[in-house]
Structures are given as structure tokens and as C-alpha cells.
Design an enzyme around this catalytic site. Structure first.
Site, PDB file in Angstrom:
ATOM      1  N   CYS A   1       0.833  -1.209   0.000  1.00  0.00           N
ATOM      2  CA  CYS A   1       0.000   0.000   0.000  1.00  0.00           C
ATOM      3  C   CYS A   1       0.865   1.255   0.000  1.00  0.00           C
ATOM      4  O   CYS A   1       2.009   1.242   0.447  1.00  0.00           O
ATOM      5  CB  CYS A   1      -0.904  -0.030   1.233  1.00  0.00           C
ATOM      6  SG  CYS A   1      -1.906   1.453   1.486  1.00  0.00           S
ATOM      7  N   HIS A   2       0.287   2.361  -0.495  1.00  0.00           N
ATOM      8  CA  HIS A   2       1.004   3.644  -0.492  1.00  0.00           C
ATOM      9  C   HIS A   2       1.420   4.068   0.912  1.00  0.00           C
ATOM     10  O   HIS A   2       2.411   4.763   1.080  1.00  0.00           O
ATOM     11  CB  HIS A   2       0.132   4.743  -1.128  1.00  0.00           C
ATOM     12  CG  HIS A   2       0.199   4.751  -2.617  1.00  0.00           C
ATOM     13  ND1 HIS A   2      -0.690   4.046  -3.398  1.00  0.00           N
ATOM     14  CD2 HIS A   2       1.057   5.361  -3.479  1.00  0.00           C
ATOM     15  CE1 HIS A   2      -0.389   4.229  -4.668  1.00  0.00           C
ATOM     16  NE2 HIS A   2       0.659   5.022  -4.749  1.00  0.00           N
ATOM     17  N   THR A   3       0.644   3.670   1.923  1.00  0.00           N
ATOM     18  CA  THR A   3       0.996   4.052   3.293  1.00  0.00           C
ATOM     19  C   THR A   3       2.306   3.399   3.723  1.00  0.00           C
ATOM     20  O   THR A   3       3.104   3.997   4.448  1.00  0.00           O
ATOM     21  CB  THR A   3      -0.140   3.674   4.268  1.00  0.00           C
ATOM     22  OG1 THR A   3      -1.373   4.150   3.733  1.00  0.00           O
ATOM     23  CG2 THR A   3       0.088   4.295   5.631  1.00  0.00           C
TER      24      THR A   3
ATOM     25  N   HIS B   1       0.126  -3.667   6.298  1.00  0.00           N
ATOM     26  CA  HIS B   1      -1.104  -3.530   7.080  1.00  0.00           C
ATOM     27  C   HIS B   1      -2.337  -3.930   6.265  1.00  0.00           C
ATOM     28  O   HIS B   1      -3.454  -3.581   6.626  1.00  0.00           O
ATOM     29  CB  HIS B   1      -1.252  -2.087   7.582  1.00  0.00           C
ATOM     30  CG  HIS B   1      -1.357  -1.082   6.479  1.00  0.00           C
ATOM     31  ND1 HIS B   1      -0.283  -0.763   5.681  1.00  0.00           N
ATOM     32  CD2 HIS B   1      -2.412  -0.362   6.020  1.00  0.00           C
ATOM     33  CE1 HIS B   1      -0.682   0.127   4.780  1.00  0.00           C
ATOM     34  NE2 HIS B   1      -1.962   0.373   4.952  1.00  0.00           N
ATOM     35  N   GLU B   2      -2.122  -4.678   5.177  1.00  0.00           N
ATOM     36  CA  GLU B   2      -3.247  -5.161   4.355  1.00  0.00           C
ATOM     37  C   GLU B   2      -3.133  -6.670   4.216  1.00  0.00           C
ATOM     38  O   GLU B   2      -2.933  -7.193   3.127  1.00  0.00           O
ATOM     39  CB  GLU B   2      -3.204  -4.535   2.950  1.00  0.00           C
ATOM     40  CG  GLU B   2      -3.771  -3.160   2.856  1.00  0.00           C
ATOM     41  CD  GLU B   2      -3.908  -2.691   1.406  1.00  0.00           C
ATOM     42  OE1 GLU B   2      -4.641  -1.727   1.187  1.00  0.00           O
ATOM     43  OE2 GLU B   2      -3.281  -3.270   0.494  1.00  0.00           O
TER      44      GLU B   2
ATOM     45  N   CYS C   1     -12.380  -1.390  20.251  1.00  0.00           N
ATOM     46  CA  CYS C   1     -12.384  -1.990  21.591  1.00  0.00           C
ATOM     47  C   CYS C   1     -13.791  -2.089  22.172  1.00  0.00           C
ATOM     48  O   CYS C   1     -14.008  -2.815  23.135  1.00  0.00           O
ATOM     49  CB  CYS C   1     -11.479  -1.194  22.532  1.00  0.00           C
ATOM     50  SG  CYS C   1     -12.141   0.424  23.024  1.00  0.00           S
TER      51      CYS C   1
ATOM     52  N   CYS D   1     -14.001   2.465  24.576  1.00  0.00           N
ATOM     53  CA  CYS D   1     -13.605   3.864  24.705  1.00  0.00           C
ATOM     54  C   CYS D   1     -14.736   4.782  24.219  1.00  0.00           C
ATOM     55  O   CYS D   1     -15.685   4.334  23.569  1.00  0.00           O
ATOM     56  CB  CYS D   1     -12.318   4.146  23.931  1.00  0.00           C
ATOM     57  SG  CYS D   1     -12.482   4.095  22.134  1.00  0.00           S
TER      58      CYS D   1
ATOM     59  N   CYS E   1     -15.346   4.534  20.449  1.00  0.00           N
ATOM     60  CA  CYS E   1     -16.074   3.344  19.997  1.00  0.00           C
ATOM     61  C   CYS E   1     -17.564   3.445  20.327  1.00  0.00           C
ATOM     62  O   CYS E   1     -18.410   2.944  19.583  1.00  0.00           O
ATOM     63  CB  CYS E   1     -15.488   2.089  20.626  1.00  0.00           C
ATOM     64  SG  CYS E   1     -13.982   1.500  19.825  1.00  0.00           S
TER      65      CYS E   1
ATOM     66  N   CYS F   1     -11.136   4.417  17.236  1.00  0.00           N
ATOM     67  CA  CYS F   1     -10.847   3.863  18.564  1.00  0.00           C
ATOM     68  C   CYS F   1      -9.491   4.367  19.059  1.00  0.00           C
ATOM     69  O   CYS F   1      -8.510   4.361  18.329  1.00  0.00           O
ATOM     70  CB  CYS F   1     -10.829   2.337  18.484  1.00  0.00           C
ATOM     71  SG  CYS F   1     -10.316   1.512  19.994  1.00  0.00           S
TER      72      CYS F   1
ATOM     73  N   ARG G   1      -3.943   3.776  20.849  1.00  0.00           N
ATOM     74  CA  ARG G   1      -3.408   4.742  19.884  1.00  0.00           C
ATOM     75  C   ARG G   1      -1.957   5.149  20.193  1.00  0.00           C
ATOM     76  O   ARG G   1      -1.110   5.212  19.302  1.00  0.00           O
ATOM     77  CB  ARG G   1      -4.307   5.985  19.852  1.00  0.00           C
ATOM     78  CG  ARG G   1      -3.827   7.092  18.918  1.00  0.00           C
ATOM     79  CD  ARG G   1      -3.975   6.697  17.463  1.00  0.00           C
ATOM     80  NE  ARG G   1      -3.213   7.561  16.599  1.00  0.00           N
ATOM     81  CZ  ARG G   1      -1.966   7.346  16.207  1.00  0.00           C
ATOM     82  NH1 ARG G   1      -1.328   6.260  16.599  1.00  0.00           N
ATOM     83  NH2 ARG G   1      -1.350   8.182  15.404  1.00  0.00           N
TER      84      ARG G   1
ATOM     85  N   CYS H   1      -7.318  -2.204   4.389  1.00  0.00           N
ATOM     86  CA  CYS H   1      -6.989  -0.785   4.227  1.00  0.00           C
ATOM     87  C   CYS H   1      -7.628  -0.190   2.979  1.00  0.00           C
ATOM     88  O   CYS H   1      -8.697   0.372   3.023  1.00  0.00           O
ATOM     89  CB  CYS H   1      -5.479  -0.549   4.200  1.00  0.00           C
ATOM     90  SG  CYS H   1      -5.040   1.202   4.027  1.00  0.00           S
TER      91      CYS H   1
ATOM     92  N   ARG I   1      -2.873  -2.840  -7.061  1.00  0.00           N
ATOM     93  CA  ARG I   1      -2.371  -3.473  -5.856  1.00  0.00           C
ATOM     94  C   ARG I   1      -1.524  -4.673  -6.235  1.00  0.00           C
ATOM     95  O   ARG I   1      -1.934  -5.501  -7.046  1.00  0.00           O
ATOM     96  CB  ARG I   1      -3.508  -3.940  -4.960  1.00  0.00           C
ATOM     97  CG  ARG I   1      -3.990  -2.932  -3.938  1.00  0.00           C
ATOM     98  CD  ARG I   1      -2.905  -2.547  -2.923  1.00  0.00           C
ATOM     99  NE  ARG I   1      -3.438  -1.677  -1.886  1.00  0.00           N
ATOM    100  CZ  ARG I   1      -3.519  -0.349  -2.001  1.00  0.00           C
ATOM    101  NH1 ARG I   1      -3.122   0.245  -3.108  1.00  0.00           N
ATOM    102  NH2 ARG I   1      -3.981   0.375  -0.999  1.00  0.00           N
TER     103      ARG I   1
END
Length: 382
Positions: free
Chosen positions: A52-54, A74-75, A104, A107, A110, A118, A122, A181, A377
Site C-alpha cells: 500500500c502507499h501508506t 497492514h493489508e 475496543c 472507549c 467506539c 478507537c 493509539r 486498508c 495493488r
């Protein structure tokens, strides 16, 4: 009856991972050590991961939270190997997708219906650590940092149970990780954040994977005109298959700002615009291409560290709305399993986003294809 644990439960696992030792350098395939999950954590055997670009953004050194050495990714999608103390939602063998936006249920975020952000973990997630302030990864005696709570460029990873969702075991793990993502982000930006209506007019700036997911959402909602805006003419063909009605290349209109071109094309501007690049100048163009009185522009792209957006306040005073979105506004653990079900019913595209598939050994080629604008992708498989 408790689920039978795997033979590796409780042990350190040695496996392959693509490690980013420093910014602006290719990833290095290494043998890493992955610790067992602690309380509230789950260890997952990753089947595949999208590029991914991130990931590229952090690797570029532009990410203010970027920290090295790190295992990016993260994908992904995979299978639960073992669970830590107190985890009851998952068991060995479950098919799962790691989620960079956790849920979660506890919080104030959420519990609030207007956000999906959430905040439970963090602070530590942003520091590349698990909630107890430590890492589960080592390589050559050195600690490696986690990435976005996921680190799916490792054959095994450890994630918080609140950063994981169980999905239909019949869904193909080598594809559905993209719902972790890019696809969810763009699709949700159209459905949730903008809430695009039937017969509306739309412009999407940036026709990568996220931009095309926006297009997919706008088509589903029945938008009558969807203008794709991209400087790469090669993006037009794929975007038309996803449903754009018009393609505009800013390079063909260098004598006037692209927002003026779009306002003229649409008799006053668009009902909705989406910026899917992460360029602050394009963010301004997207806002100013909106229709006076009711146009809404959604920022989807992530800009570099220290960048700021600007426009004349009059643009907002005269009725335009500027919005942002993260993970498409989806509350992650509730929503992603439903998106998987939607895909299984052929109501959601995933296969069409996958242009390249490669073994993890070739992961750097996935980044090269992305930077060259030749892929939507790339999927790397373990």
C-alpha cells in the site's frame, strides 16, 4: 471445550519477514524471531499482504510517526496460530484480518456513532509497540518495531485482539487482506463519509486502488457522472471498467487550474469530490471544484509531515464542506466481516484491484510497480 493449541503455541517462532532497516532503502528479507502473544494478544500466520502507499509513505521518511527498524505491512489476512491470556474471541485456526484501526467497544470513540477512531491503543501503536510498551519482533539480536498494529510483511505477526476480526473461512486469504486498508478506505469514503446520493456528480482525484474503491462506492450509490482525474493516462482504461464516465488529465489543461476546468465541465461544480493522493495542492483543487452552496469534498489521501491545507474562507462561507476520513468511516471489527461477506456474494470487487502477485522475496518489485504507476495493488504471498 478449549480449542487445541498448535505445537508452536507458547514458543518463539522463527520465520521470514521483509524488514525496513532504515528510510529510503529497499526492504530486506530476514529471518526474524516472533514472541508468543501476551495477554489480550493474538499471533497470526499471515498468508498474504497487499503493498500500500501508506507503507511506501513511511519508508520514504515523510511519516512523522515513522520509526526504524520496522516490519511494515497492514493489508494482510491469515490464520490464528495461538492466543494470549484472556482472549476469548479467537481460537487457533480462525481466519482473520488484522485491522490498523482497532475497535475496543469500550472507549468514548467506539461508543460514539459518529466516529470509528478507537483510541484504546493509539499511543503505543503510534510508537510501533504493543500496549505494554514492548515489541514481539527481533532480528539478529535487535528489536524491530511494529507497524500500524499489524506488521503483515512478516510470516507470523502478533496483534491486539481488538485489532483483529474473524472472517468467513471460505473467503480467499490471498485476496481479502485488501479489505484491511485500501478498498475499505475508498469505498467507505463514498458510502459513509460523503454519503453519496443517487444521480449526484462526483470527481475522484487520483485513480490508484483507493480512488477506484471510491468510484466503486459512487457507482453503487447511483452517481450519474463520475469524473476521474489523474496525470497518468494509463489509469483511464482501468478506471472506466470501475465506472468513471469521464477522464480528465490535468496535463492537458495547463493553462487553467483543474478546478476551473471541472466547474466548467459540470455547470457550476461537483456535488462530491474526493482527494485520494495526499497532495495539499490537489486537496485545495478538489474543494474548489465543488458546487457552491452544497458541494462536499473528502480528503482521503495522507499528506507528508508538516504539510498544511489552505483555501480562501469564502469557499466555505459559500456553502462548501471539507471533510476527512480514516478507514472510510467503518467501525472495523463490525464492518470488515460484512465486507468479506459482500465480496463472497459478488457484490464487492476485490479481484479487479489485484494487478500483480508475487512471492515475498520479490516484495521490493511491488513498491517499484506502485511508484511507476503500473499497479493498482500488488499482493505478496508467504
Amino acid at each position: 471445550m478449549a480449542a487445541p493449541e498448535t505445537s508452536t503455541a507458547g514458543q518463539v517462532i522463527k520465520c521470514r519477514a521483509a524488514v525496513a532497516w532504515s528510510a529510503k532503502k529497499p526492504l530486506s528479507l530476514e529471518t526474524v524471531e516472533v514472541d508468543p502473544p501476551k495477554a489480550g494478544e493474538v499471533r497470526v500466520k499471515i498468508k498474504s499482504s497487499g503493498v500500500c502507499h501508506t507503507d511506501a509513505y513511511t519508508l520514504s521518511g515523510e511519516d512523522p510517526e515513522g520509526i526504524f527498524p520496522v516490519i511494515l505491512g497492514h493489508e494482510g489476512a491469515g490464520v490464528v496460530e495461538s492466543v494470549g491470556e484472556g482472549v476469548t474471541d479467537f481460537k487457533s485456526g480462525d481466519h482473520v484480518i488484522p485491522l490498523y484501526v482497532p475497535q475496543c467497544y469500550d472507549c468514548e470513540f467506539c461508543k460514539h456513532p459518529k466516529t470509528n477512531l478507537c483510541q484504546k491503543i493509539r499511543v503505543t501503536q503510534g510508537k510501533g509497540l504493543m500496549p505494554d510498551g514492548t515489541s514481539r519482533f527481533r532480528c539478529n539480536g535487535k528489536q524491530l518495531f511494529h507497524f500500524m498494529g499489524c506488521s503483515t510483511f512478516s510470516e507470523y505477526t502478533v496483534v491486539c485482539a481488538i485489532s483483529l476480526c474473524k472472517v468467513d473461512a471460505k473467503a480467499p486469504l490471498e485476496k481479502i487482506g485488501l479489505l484491511g486498508c485500501g478498498i475499505s478506505t475508498g469505498y467507505g469514503a463514498a458510502l459513509n463519509t460523503a454519503n453519496v446520493e443517487k444521480d449526484s456528480t462526483v470527481a475522484v482525484f487520483g485513480l490508484g486502488g483507493v480512488g477506484l474503491a471510491v468510484v466503486m462506492g459512487c457507482v453503487e450509490r447511483g452517481a450519474k457522472q463520475i469524473i476521474g482525474v489523474d496525470m497518468n493516462p494509463d489509469k483511464e482504461a482501468a478506471a472506466r471498467k470501475f465506472g468513471i464516465t469521464d477522464f480528465v488529465n490535468p496535463k492537458d489543461h495547463e493553462k487553467k487550474p483543474i478546478q476551473e476546468v471541472l466547474v466548467e465541465m459540470t455547470n457550476g461544480g461537483l456535488d462530491y469530490t474526493f482527494e485520494c493522493i495526499g497532495n495539499v495542492d490537489v486537496m485545495r483543487s478538489a474543494l474548489e471544484a465543488c458546487h457552491k452552496g452544497w458541494g462536499t469534498s473528502v480528503i482521503v489521501g495522507v499528506a507528508g509531515a508538516g504539510k498544511e491545507i489552505s483555501t480562501r474562507p469564502f469557499q466555505l462561507v459559500t456553502g462548501r464542506t471539507w471533510k476527512g476520513t480514516a478507514f472510510g468511516g467503518f467501525k472495523s471489527r463490525d464492518s470488515v466481516p460484512k465486507l468479506v461477506d459482500k465480496y463472497m456474494k459478488k457484490q464487492l470487487k476485490i479481484d479487479e484491484f489485484i494487478t500483480h502477485t508475487m512471492p515475498v522475496e520479490e516484495i521490493n518489485r511491488g513498491f517499484e510497480l506502485m511508484h511507476a504507476g503500473k499497479s493498482l495493488r500488488s499482493i505478496v504471498n508467504f
